[in-house]
Design an enzyme around this catalytic site. Sequence first.
Site, PDB file in Angstrom:
ATOM      1  N   ASP A 150      39.682  -4.413  27.113  1.00 51.22           N
ATOM      2  CA  ASP A 150      39.230  -3.028  27.044  1.00 51.22           C
ATOM      3  C   ASP A 150      40.127  -2.187  27.945  1.00 51.22           C
ATOM      4  O   ASP A 150      39.960  -2.153  29.158  1.00 51.22           O
ATOM      5  CB  ASP A 150      37.763  -2.936  27.485  1.00 51.22           C
ATOM      6  CG  ASP A 150      37.230  -1.508  27.436  1.00 51.22           C
ATOM      7  OD1 ASP A 150      38.035  -0.564  27.308  1.00 51.22           O
ATOM      8  OD2 ASP A 150      35.997  -1.338  27.562  1.00 51.22           O
ATOM      9  N   LYS A 156      40.090   7.419  24.936  1.00 57.61           N
ATOM     10  CA  LYS A 156      40.349   8.460  25.935  1.00 57.61           C
ATOM     11  C   LYS A 156      41.715   9.113  25.751  1.00 57.61           C
ATOM     12  O   LYS A 156      41.862  10.010  24.950  1.00 57.61           O
ATOM     13  CB  LYS A 156      40.154   7.901  27.338  1.00 57.61           C
ATOM     14  CG  LYS A 156      38.695   7.522  27.624  1.00 57.61           C
ATOM     15  CD  LYS A 156      38.434   7.273  29.076  1.00 57.61           C
ATOM     16  CE  LYS A 156      37.017   6.800  29.352  1.00 57.61           C
ATOM     17  NZ  LYS A 156      35.977   7.786  29.023  1.00 57.61           N
ATOM     18  N   PHE A 182      31.944  -1.954  32.606  1.00 54.56           N
ATOM     19  CA  PHE A 182      31.517  -0.722  31.953  1.00 54.56           C
ATOM     20  C   PHE A 182      32.298  -0.583  30.663  1.00 54.56           C
ATOM     21  O   PHE A 182      33.512  -0.380  30.675  1.00 54.56           O
ATOM     22  CB  PHE A 182      31.745   0.519  32.824  1.00 54.56           C
ATOM     23  CG  PHE A 182      31.296   1.781  32.131  1.00 54.56           C
ATOM     24  CD1 PHE A 182      29.959   2.138  32.140  1.00 54.56           C
ATOM     25  CD2 PHE A 182      32.193   2.569  31.437  1.00 54.56           C
ATOM     26  CE1 PHE A 182      29.528   3.276  31.478  1.00 54.56           C
ATOM     27  CE2 PHE A 182      31.776   3.716  30.763  1.00 54.56           C
ATOM     28  CZ  PHE A 182      30.434   4.071  30.792  1.00 54.56           C
TER      29      PHE A 182
END
Length: 415
Positions: free
Chosen positions: A239, A268, A154
């Site tokens: 990531d 984030k 994801f």
Amino acid sequence: MTAQDRTAQDATVRRSSGALIEAEKACVAHNYHPLPVVVSHAEGAWVRDVEGRRYLDMLAGYSALNFGHRHPALIEAARSQLDHVTLTSRAFHNDRLAGFAEGLAQLTGLDMTLPMNTGAEAVESAVKIARKWAYEVKGVAEDRATVIVASGNFHGRTTTIVSFSDDPTARTGFGPFTPGFRTVPYDDLAALEAAVDETTAAVLLEPIQGEAGVRIPSDGYLAGVRELASRRGILFIADEIQSGLGRTGATLAVEHEGVLPDLLLLGKALGGGIVPVSAVVGRRDVMGVLRPGEHGSTFGGNPLAAAVGTAVVDLLNTGEFQQRAGDLGGVLTERLSQLVGRGVLAFRARGLWAGVDVDPAIGTGREISERLLAEGILVKDTHGSTIRLAPPLTLTRQELESALDSLQKVLYRPR
């Protein structure tokens, strides 16, 4: 009615949670399925709904709130910057970006930063950099570069990113898809080696797969990816948008195997839960393939984002949050171990991050999340009967124990 009149009316006539949820259904696109709670205030590890009920936040915005809601140092950084300048665009320099980039480079052990806004933008930017590096440095034929990704990944929801997702919900109905990606099984070095050829620019991986249920690879996998990438002349892109910045008990999840990627993706928590901030941080010789006009972002690297991002880096430089995640992560693992066979089939945890597979006979992940909501605990489900736990790194041991007591209560069935 003027804007001032509307504000006064809203202050007098406050809508209930139910009314606000119904209003959202009528005018907000249905791209999420939120739990039925309407948050109006938050502080630290706690939130409060419009009726005044308190909840312990055990999701922390999918790691965007690693430092809790409204951390004083981050709020102060934002407030102070609001008195000066918030946006210049990159058409001009601003006085906050250099310090942010310097701090991020020192924190990560890399050289240069490309500031962006969202995690998906960071991923898209890294793909562009990897392709350009392949053409200009490696000598791959134009428009032939490929990037290897892992099953269960994801990385976001843009058109290009869902092109290499194997999640039907993310993909179905959004084609045609962007070419140039090859998928191999996660945690399988042999499959990765076999997929590399003369067109390969990079391998893009999550060191821990978050959306897949906090899937942790075998010991040695990340070190093996690093060795393979170096030996075969390709880039290793990590990531760490969810796994990074203290979540796993280290600044970066790759540190658990002592490796350094060529490109590192952050987001984030980099914005402290205040502003959207993301970045590609990488080696100078790789980042150097970008030239003026070839990539950009109006808001990327804006002074407000850079000020908050710098405050985030300062918090991480103390080591306090990494230490807390490691210490409390031991409590989390111990308590979850006690629930295996008592409502929990299995779990995976590193630091203050866990994916918990609930016995489907007890309930789906959504049902367990709703039961915990009734107990004053906020979590979120993923993939059937799995729930994710990712509390703010600021919570206390007592708060963590209380949340796990509630989990035990909604799961436990005597043998």
